[in-house]
Design a protein around this motif. Structure first.
Motif, PDB file in Angstrom:
ATOM      1  N   GLU A  45      -4.929  -0.854   7.330  1.00  0.00           N
ATOM      2  CA  GLU A  45      -4.412  -1.230   8.308  1.00  0.00           C
ATOM      3  C   GLU A  45      -3.570  -0.429   9.153  1.00  0.00           C
ATOM      4  O   GLU A  45      -2.739  -1.269  10.318  1.00  0.00           O
ATOM      5  CB  GLU A  45      -4.966  -3.164   7.762  1.00  0.00           C
ATOM      6  N   MET A  46      -2.445  -1.088   8.105  1.00  0.00           N
ATOM      7  CA  MET A  46      -0.593  -0.596   8.891  1.00  0.00           C
ATOM      8  C   MET A  46      -1.271   0.879   9.327  1.00  0.00           C
ATOM      9  O   MET A  46      -0.198   1.008  10.839  1.00  0.00           O
ATOM     10  CB  MET A  46      -0.338   0.006   7.222  1.00  0.00           C
ATOM     11  N   ALA A  47      -1.975   2.157   8.993  1.00  0.00           N
ATOM     12  CA  ALA A  47      -2.039   2.906   9.653  1.00  0.00           C
ATOM     13  C   ALA A  47      -2.164   2.890  11.071  1.00  0.00           C
ATOM     14  O   ALA A  47      -2.428   3.688  12.222  1.00  0.00           O
ATOM     15  CB  ALA A  47      -2.529   4.270   9.184  1.00  0.00           C
ATOM     16  N   VAL A  48      -3.428   2.006  11.163  1.00  0.00           N
ATOM     17  CA  VAL A  48      -4.037   1.656  12.516  1.00  0.00           C
ATOM     18  C   VAL A  48      -3.194   1.027  13.737  1.00  0.00           C
ATOM     19  O   VAL A  48      -3.386   1.088  14.613  1.00  0.00           O
ATOM     20  CB  VAL A  48      -5.420   1.227  12.223  1.00  0.00           C
ATOM     21  N   SER A  49      -3.013   0.014  13.196  1.00  0.00           N
ATOM     22  CA  SER A  49      -1.828  -1.297  14.053  1.00  0.00           C
ATOM     23  C   SER A  49      -0.647  -0.164  14.213  1.00  0.00           C
ATOM     24  O   SER A  49       0.044  -0.591  14.723  1.00  0.00           O
ATOM     25  CB  SER A  49      -1.298  -1.923  12.778  1.00  0.00           C
ATOM     26  N   SER A  50       0.197   0.757  13.423  1.00  0.00           N
ATOM     27  CA  SER A  50       1.237   1.947  14.144  1.00  0.00           C
ATOM     28  C   SER A  50       0.689   2.303  14.866  1.00  0.00           C
ATOM     29  O   SER A  50       1.537   2.675  16.120  1.00  0.00           O
ATOM     30  CB  SER A  50       2.197   2.294  12.517  1.00  0.00           C
ATOM     31  N   ALA A  51      -0.476   3.352  14.948  1.00  0.00           N
ATOM     32  CA  ALA A  51      -0.653   3.996  16.067  1.00  0.00           C
ATOM     33  C   ALA A  51      -1.815   3.374  16.826  1.00  0.00           C
ATOM     34  O   ALA A  51      -0.915   3.924  18.273  1.00  0.00           O
ATOM     35  CB  ALA A  51      -1.806   4.109  15.533  1.00  0.00           C
ATOM     36  N   THR A  73     -10.586   3.811  18.719  1.00  0.00           N
ATOM     37  CA  THR A  73     -12.025   2.921  18.306  1.00  0.00           C
ATOM     38  C   THR A  73     -12.567   3.568  17.237  1.00  0.00           C
ATOM     39  O   THR A  73     -13.036   2.336  16.317  1.00  0.00           O
ATOM     40  CB  THR A  73     -12.774   3.804  19.624  1.00  0.00           C
ATOM     41  N   TYR A  74     -12.273   4.908  16.587  1.00  0.00           N
ATOM     42  CA  TYR A  74     -13.344   5.461  15.748  1.00  0.00           C
ATOM     43  C   TYR A  74     -12.476   5.158  14.586  1.00  0.00           C
ATOM     44  O   TYR A  74     -13.364   4.154  13.739  1.00  0.00           O
ATOM     45  CB  TYR A  74     -13.186   7.238  15.664  1.00  0.00           C
ATOM     46  N   SER A  75     -10.804   4.822  14.419  1.00  0.00           N
ATOM     47  CA  SER A  75     -10.472   4.544  13.271  1.00  0.00           C
ATOM     48  C   SER A  75     -10.602   2.832  12.851  1.00  0.00           C
ATOM     49  O   SER A  75     -10.972   2.978  11.886  1.00  0.00           O
ATOM     50  CB  SER A  75      -8.774   5.072  13.657  1.00  0.00           C
ATOM     51  N   GLY A  76     -10.968   2.158  14.444  1.00  0.00           N
ATOM     52  CA  GLY A  76     -10.923   1.008  13.546  1.00  0.00           C
ATOM     53  C   GLY A  76     -12.694   0.501  13.632  1.00  0.00           C
ATOM     54  O   GLY A  76     -12.976  -0.072  12.272  1.00  0.00           O
ATOM     55  N   SER A  77     -13.889   1.088  13.744  1.00  0.00           N
ATOM     56  CA  SER A  77     -13.971   1.362  12.912  1.00  0.00           C
ATOM     57  C   SER A  77     -15.115   1.945  11.823  1.00  0.00           C
ATOM     58  O   SER A  77     -15.597   1.030  10.620  1.00  0.00           O
ATOM     59  CB  SER A  77     -15.689   2.436  14.410  1.00  0.00           C
ATOM     60  N   PHE A  78     -14.308   2.700  11.715  1.00  0.00           N
ATOM     61  CA  PHE A  78     -14.070   3.395  10.073  1.00  0.00           C
ATOM     62  C   PHE A  78     -13.621   2.550   9.210  1.00  0.00           C
ATOM     63  O   PHE A  78     -13.551   2.199   8.037  1.00  0.00           O
ATOM     64  CB  PHE A  78     -13.488   4.776   9.556  1.00  0.00           C
ATOM     65  N   LEU A  79     -12.729   1.538   9.587  1.00  0.00           N
ATOM     66  CA  LEU A  79     -11.527   0.013   9.071  1.00  0.00           C
ATOM     67  C   LEU A  79     -12.404  -1.101   9.080  1.00  0.00           C
ATOM     68  O   LEU A  79     -12.277  -1.071   8.012  1.00  0.00           O
ATOM     69  CB  LEU A  79     -10.180  -0.027   9.541  1.00  0.00           C
ATOM     70  N   ALA A  80     -12.954  -0.640  10.018  1.00  0.00           N
ATOM     71  CA  ALA A  80     -14.594  -2.307  10.071  1.00  0.00           C
ATOM     72  C   ALA A  80     -15.419  -1.999   8.635  1.00  0.00           C
ATOM     73  O   ALA A  80     -15.679  -2.976   7.779  1.00  0.00           O
ATOM     74  CB  ALA A  80     -15.062  -2.684  11.165  1.00  0.00           C
ATOM     75  N   GLU A  81     -15.676  -1.240   8.685  1.00  0.00           N
ATOM     76  CA  GLU A  81     -16.538  -0.707   7.923  1.00  0.00           C
ATOM     77  C   GLU A  81     -16.405  -0.682   6.167  1.00  0.00           C
ATOM     78  O   GLU A  81     -16.962  -0.893   5.315  1.00  0.00           O
ATOM     79  CB  GLU A  81     -16.721   1.053   7.907  1.00  0.00           C
ATOM     80  N   ALA A  82     -14.766   0.063   5.950  1.00  0.00           N
ATOM     81  CA  ALA A  82     -14.125  -0.153   4.771  1.00  0.00           C
ATOM     82  C   ALA A  82     -14.160  -1.963   4.622  1.00  0.00           C
ATOM     83  O   ALA A  82     -14.314  -1.692   2.874  1.00  0.00           O
ATOM     84  CB  ALA A  82     -12.775   0.373   4.866  1.00  0.00           C
ATOM     85  N   ALA A  98     -11.736   3.616   3.693  1.00  0.00           N
ATOM     86  CA  ALA A  98     -10.578   3.717   3.886  1.00  0.00           C
ATOM     87  C   ALA A  98     -10.183   4.831   4.906  1.00  0.00           C
ATOM     88  O   ALA A  98      -8.673   5.227   5.633  1.00  0.00           O
ATOM     89  CB  ALA A  98      -9.797   3.062   3.442  1.00  0.00           C
ATOM     90  N   ASP A  99      -9.934   5.432   3.774  1.00  0.00           N
ATOM     91  CA  ASP A  99      -9.400   7.894   3.666  1.00  0.00           C
ATOM     92  C   ASP A  99     -10.009   7.912   5.371  1.00  0.00           C
ATOM     93  O   ASP A  99      -8.782   8.410   6.271  1.00  0.00           O
ATOM     94  CB  ASP A  99      -9.875   8.122   2.719  1.00  0.00           C
ATOM     95  N   LEU A 100     -10.949   7.433   5.974  1.00  0.00           N
ATOM     96  CA  LEU A 100     -11.620   8.711   6.927  1.00  0.00           C
ATOM     97  C   LEU A 100     -10.844   7.576   8.107  1.00  0.00           C
ATOM     98  O   LEU A 100     -10.303   8.314   8.775  1.00  0.00           O
ATOM     99  CB  LEU A 100     -12.683   7.637   6.520  1.00  0.00           C
ATOM    100  N   SER A 101     -10.900   6.414   8.130  1.00  0.00           N
ATOM    101  CA  SER A 101      -9.570   5.822   9.049  1.00  0.00           C
ATOM    102  C   SER A 101      -8.272   6.087   9.653  1.00  0.00           C
ATOM    103  O   SER A 101      -7.405   6.787  10.700  1.00  0.00           O
ATOM    104  CB  SER A 101      -9.565   4.231   8.467  1.00  0.00           C
ATOM    105  N   VAL A 102      -7.780   6.361   8.167  1.00  0.00           N
ATOM    106  CA  VAL A 102      -6.887   6.752   7.852  1.00  0.00           C
ATOM    107  C   VAL A 102      -6.792   8.552   8.611  1.00  0.00           C
ATOM    108  O   VAL A 102      -5.292   8.825   9.039  1.00  0.00           O
ATOM    109  CB  VAL A 102      -5.599   6.313   6.492  1.00  0.00           C
TER     110      VAL A 102
END
Length: 170
Positions: A45-51, A73-82, A98-102
């Protein structure tokens, strides 16, 4: 038979203790896995928000961030899946997504900052070119007006000087 029964009892007790200990270890591992999943989701979440913030700043500066938005968008979908895996109790899946999102936002902040710097440089160049071109146009208009006025004034005086006064009788 007593040796055989005592061996069976020992084996049975050992199996029961092994079963209970493996359940206890599994419960501890599940708790560690849950806390690890929660930690990894927080990091994602921190990585996606800073990005997201970096991409937003780059967009505000005039950069073309369409490629970065796709990655975001891909990162957000991975985060939602996590987060969905975490809510369903699939902590391994939550850690995986979560690791995929990061990983998907890895380097995105740097790319956004580079695009922002590039956009700022291009804006400065365009501004300089606009100021120079406008100044040249103003100089051309002023000089053209001065030379036009002088030309018009000279022609007017030549016409006036070539005129001869006529005497009209009344």
């Amino acid at each position: 038979m007593s040796v055989f029964t005592s061996a069976l009892r020992t084996l049975f007790v050992s199996l029961v203790l092994f079963a209970f200990s493996s359940l206890a270890i599994t419960g501890v591992c599940a708790a560690v896995s849950e806390s690890e999943a929660e930690l990894r989701i927080g990091e994602a979440e921190m990585a996606v928000s800073s990005a997201y913030v970096a991409v937003l700043e780059a967009e505000r500066s005039g950069a073309n961030v369409s490629v970065l938005l796709i990655k975001l968008t891909y990162s957000g979908s991975f985060l939602a899946e996590a987060q969905m895996c975490y809510r369903n109790g699939d902590f391994d899946g939550a850690v995986y997504y979560a690791d995929l999102s990061v990983q998907s936002v890895g380097g995105l902040v740097e790319e956004a900052e580079q695009l922002k710097a590039l956009a700022i440089d291009e804006f400065k160049d365009r501004s300089f070119q606009t100021v120079v071109a406008s100044s040249l146009v103003v100089v051309v208009i002023v000089l053209g007006s001065v030379y036009g006025w002088r030309f018009f004034k000279r022609r007017y005086f030549e016409k006036v000087l070539k005129m001869k006064p006529e005497v009209v009788k009344r």
